[in-house]
Design an enzyme around this catalytic site. Structure first.
Site, PDB file in Angstrom:
ATOM      1  N   ASP A 146      48.698  68.853 -72.029  1.00 47.18           N
ATOM      2  CA  ASP A 146      49.216  69.443 -70.779  1.00 47.18           C
ATOM      3  C   ASP A 146      50.617  70.042 -70.947  1.00 47.18           C
ATOM      4  O   ASP A 146      51.509  69.790 -70.126  1.00 47.18           O
ATOM      5  CB  ASP A 146      49.256  68.399 -69.661  1.00 47.18           C
ATOM      6  CG  ASP A 146      48.035  67.518 -69.595  1.00 47.18           C
ATOM      7  OD1 ASP A 146      46.938  68.007 -69.912  1.00 47.18           O
ATOM      8  OD2 ASP A 146      48.168  66.329 -69.238  1.00 47.18           O
ATOM      9  N   GLU A 167      41.414  72.070 -62.567  1.00 48.10           N
ATOM     10  CA  GLU A 167      42.753  71.472 -62.619  1.00 48.10           C
ATOM     11  C   GLU A 167      43.704  72.388 -63.394  1.00 48.10           C
ATOM     12  O   GLU A 167      43.353  73.512 -63.759  1.00 48.10           O
ATOM     13  CB  GLU A 167      42.675  70.105 -63.309  1.00 48.10           C
ATOM     14  CG  GLU A 167      42.146  70.175 -64.737  1.00 48.10           C
ATOM     15  CD  GLU A 167      41.844  68.815 -65.334  1.00 48.10           C
ATOM     16  OE1 GLU A 167      41.737  67.834 -64.584  1.00 48.10           O
ATOM     17  OE2 GLU A 167      41.701  68.736 -66.573  1.00 48.10           O
TER      18      GLU A 167
END
Length: 326
Positions: free
Chosen positions: A38, A208
């Site tokens: 991420d 997401e």
């Protein structure tokens, strides 16, 4: 003879250095060692920074490291810039940091506790520091967002600064994405004209990992699709005339290559100042790994066609070459 010997030694040493530099630039992915996911990449004062998730089981995923570089190739690790012990309400699983600089302070937004309903404690928090490498401390003493609005789990936060200086929080898991207008001091939100606070901007197939940037006055909205633990994880995008959308999905631009790595997704974008060079920073899972948390941070150059559409990214082991900020 001594001079000749010295000359030969120097030549040999120079070749070794040159070969070492060649090796360093030949395989630059992952960009640093360790299991990290991420990644949010950003530039502060002619230095590249990457703020990733420490990829581990949720009970151990309780701190952030950061990495800095002057050239995108050689990275310095800054350990534990934020630890959950500095955030009383965060007990486990802090991840997907997003950062912004404001009035010589650095505000780090993060998700914590992986809440599954409105009755659990957790959500999106904010930490603050006086330097990009921290140390960071809890800014609010509570989550900034701690409930499910429009069906969006309060995770995967991204702070977007518009052309007029207004900052927005774009976030959401569970296939829903919200946008909200941040107060100038990041303590809360400013309602929209219709008095709503959280507006849903979910495009088709969104899962997401939202990210947004502006190019030629167009708003490029990007996100991750598929399951993060599977090989189908990927990045898709849309383009609109406003950060509010509407965003109609254009297609995928980053996905696995069974010859290189799987699970490629949850990315960010950096643009080199005073140039048209763009880079995508993302995580992926090596072919040798099967554990869900065995993710590493990688980088590739991002290209556009003559109409402004993003060209599909080829994931590589080579990564990118050295790029200094002038």
């Amino acid at each position: 003879m001594k001079n000749i010997f010295y000359f030969l030694v120097v030549i040999s040493f120079s070749k070794a250095i040159a070969q070492s530099d060649l090796n360093q630039t030949k395989n630059n992915n992952p960009i640093f060692k360790g299991w990290y996911a991420d990644p949010e990449a950003i530039i502060f004062d002619k230095t590249y920074w990457v703020y990733p998730t420490f990829s581990a089981p949720y009970e151990k995923q309780v701190f952030f490291d950061a990495f800095s570089s002057k050239d995108l190739v050689h990275w310095t690790k800054h350990e534990k810039i934020l630890d959950s012990s500095a955030v009383k309400w965060a007990k486990k699983a802090i991840w997907a940091p997003s950062i912004i600089k404001h009035k010589n302070k650095y505000f780090l937004f993060f998700g914590a506790n992986d809440i599954q309903n409105d009755n659990e404690v957790g959500g999106i928090g904010v930490a603050v520091a006086s330097k990009p490498e921290g140390p960071y401390k809890d800014y609010l003493g509570k989550p900034l967002v701690d409930k499910f609005y429009n069906g969006a789990q309060p995770i995967d936060q991204f702070v977007f600064k518009d052309k007029d200086g207004q900052c927005y929080l774009i976030y959401g898991g569970w296939r829903h994405c919200n946008i909200a207008k941040l107060k100038p001091d990041y303590t809360g939100f400013i309602p929209f004209e219709d008095q709503t606070v959280f507006k849903e901007i979910t495009p088709e197939n969104y899962v997401e990992g939202p990210f947004m940037f502006i190019k030629n006055n167009k708003y490029y909205f990007m996100w991750s699709e598929g399951g993060w633990i599977g090989p189908d994880y990927c990045v898709a995008y849309a383009i609109a005339d406003s950060p509010m959308g509407p965003f109609k999905r254009i297609g995928k631009i980053l996905e696995q290559d069974p010859k290189i790595a799987v699970g490629a997704g949850h990315h960010s974008i950096i643009k080199i100042p005073n140039s048209e060079k763009y880079y995508i920073v993302y995580h992926r899972r090596p072919l040798t790994e099967t554990h869900a948390n065995s993710r590493e941070t990688c980088m590739e150059e991002l290209h556009f066609d003559e109409n402004g559409f993003i060209k599909p990214v080829t994931i590589t082991n080579e990564g990118v070459k050295a790029q200094f900020i002038k």
